[in-house]
Design an enzyme around this catalytic site. Structure first.
Site, PDB file in Angstrom:
ATOM      1  N   SER A 145     108.395  12.632 -21.783  1.00 44.14           N
ATOM      2  CA  SER A 145     107.755  13.046 -20.535  1.00 44.14           C
ATOM      3  C   SER A 145     108.386  12.318 -19.365  1.00 44.14           C
ATOM      4  CB  SER A 145     106.264  12.739 -20.566  1.00 44.14           C
ATOM      5  OG  SER A 145     105.658  12.970 -19.308  1.00 44.14           O
ATOM      6  N   TYR A 158      99.213   7.359 -21.156  1.00 45.11           N
ATOM      7  CA  TYR A 158     100.133   8.443 -21.504  1.00 45.11           C
ATOM      8  C   TYR A 158     101.567   8.034 -21.198  1.00 45.11           C
ATOM      9  CZ  TYR A 158     102.416  13.028 -21.294  1.00 45.11           C
ATOM     10  OH  TYR A 158     103.264  14.085 -21.470  1.00 45.11           O
TER      11      TYR A 158
END
Length: 267
Positions: A145, A158
């Site tokens: 990501s 995250y």
């Protein structure tokens, strides 16, 4: 369209979003694709779509937080197809709004790390014995990501988990490269999918399109095309790489959008 002909590929988290895009392109390039996730009806729908498009696929239940189900996925796939050539670690808990450090509970932190890093680690661990049996080894592709690129005002757990995926990619590539097992990571930018489009505000789309270098935000196929390359024999000399597929979002100074709005090149 045979860049992955006769290869067997597992794509975790392929019952929706980016995973579907990857799986469909793999099948179009000749791979036998295992669709896996927790939602059987959605998984079977993906299989049916791939089959209708002339590809080959099957569904297998998998919960990325359950080690037993991960082990079963690999054992059953090897029994069904006789081998495993490709693993795409796509399954994750997309918790972009998990919060700041002071807001996170230990349960939230552990839950995100369990799905986004621990699950990727364990699927990789399970894949290695099967990939090492192949004469030409195999390919592992981790879906990272852009959240791992730098600090942000939220998404702390995250981002940290995905940063761990970056380093796991490099460690795996180094440790198993001599066994012809390659490992790379693809970092998506803003990817708008049929499932999330209604939930992505126009203001968010505008923020991204004002900062990227091209004239649109991403779609699942953008990630799928990169994964096809990294899974194919064309990338035999590519390993340990972290590739941004983000329209150039992370390739410039962070003030570009503001100076563009001012019609200025610099202050």
């Amino acid at each position: 369209m045979e860049r992955l002909k006769d290869k067997v590929a597992i794509v975790t988290g392929s019952t929706s979003g980016i995973g579907i895009g990857i799986a469909r392109l793999f099948a179009a390039e000749g791979a036998k694709v295992v669709i896996c996730g927790r939602r059987e009806a959605k998984g079977q729908a993906v299989v049916d779509r791939i089959t209708a498009e002339g590809g080959e696929a099957s569904y297998h239940f998998m919960d990325i937080t359950d080690t037993d189900s991960i082990e079963s996925l690999f054992a059953d796939t090897a029994e069904k197809y006789g081998k495993i050539d490709i693993l795409v670690n796509n399954a994750a808990n997309v918790a972009l709004k998990d919060g700041r450090v002071d807001e996170l509970t230990i349960e939230m932190w552990d839950g995100i790390f369990q799905s986004d890093l621990r699950g990727t680690f364990y699927a990789t661990k399970c894949a290695l014995p099967y990939l090492s049996k192949n004469e030409k080894g195999g390919a592992i592709i981790n879906i990272g990501s852009m959240a791992s690129c730098s600090g942000d005002i939220g998404s702390t757990a995250y981002a940290c988990a995905k940063a761990g995926v970056d380093l796991l990619t490099q460690a795996t590539a180094l440790q198993y490269g001599k066994q012809n097992i390659r490992c790379n990571c693809v970092r998506p930018g803003l990817i708008v999918t049929p499932e999330n489009e209604a939930h992505v505000p126009q203001a968010v789309k505008d923020i991204f399109t004002s900062n990227i270098m091209v004239n649109r935000y991403g779609c699942p196929e953008d990630i799928g095309h990169m994964c096809v390359y990294l899974a194919s024999d064309e990338s035999e000399y590519v390993t340990g790489q972290i590739v941004n597929v983000d329209g150039g979002l992370n390739s410039h100074v962070p003030t570009v959008a503001q100076f563009r709005a001012m019609n200025s090149r610099t202050w």
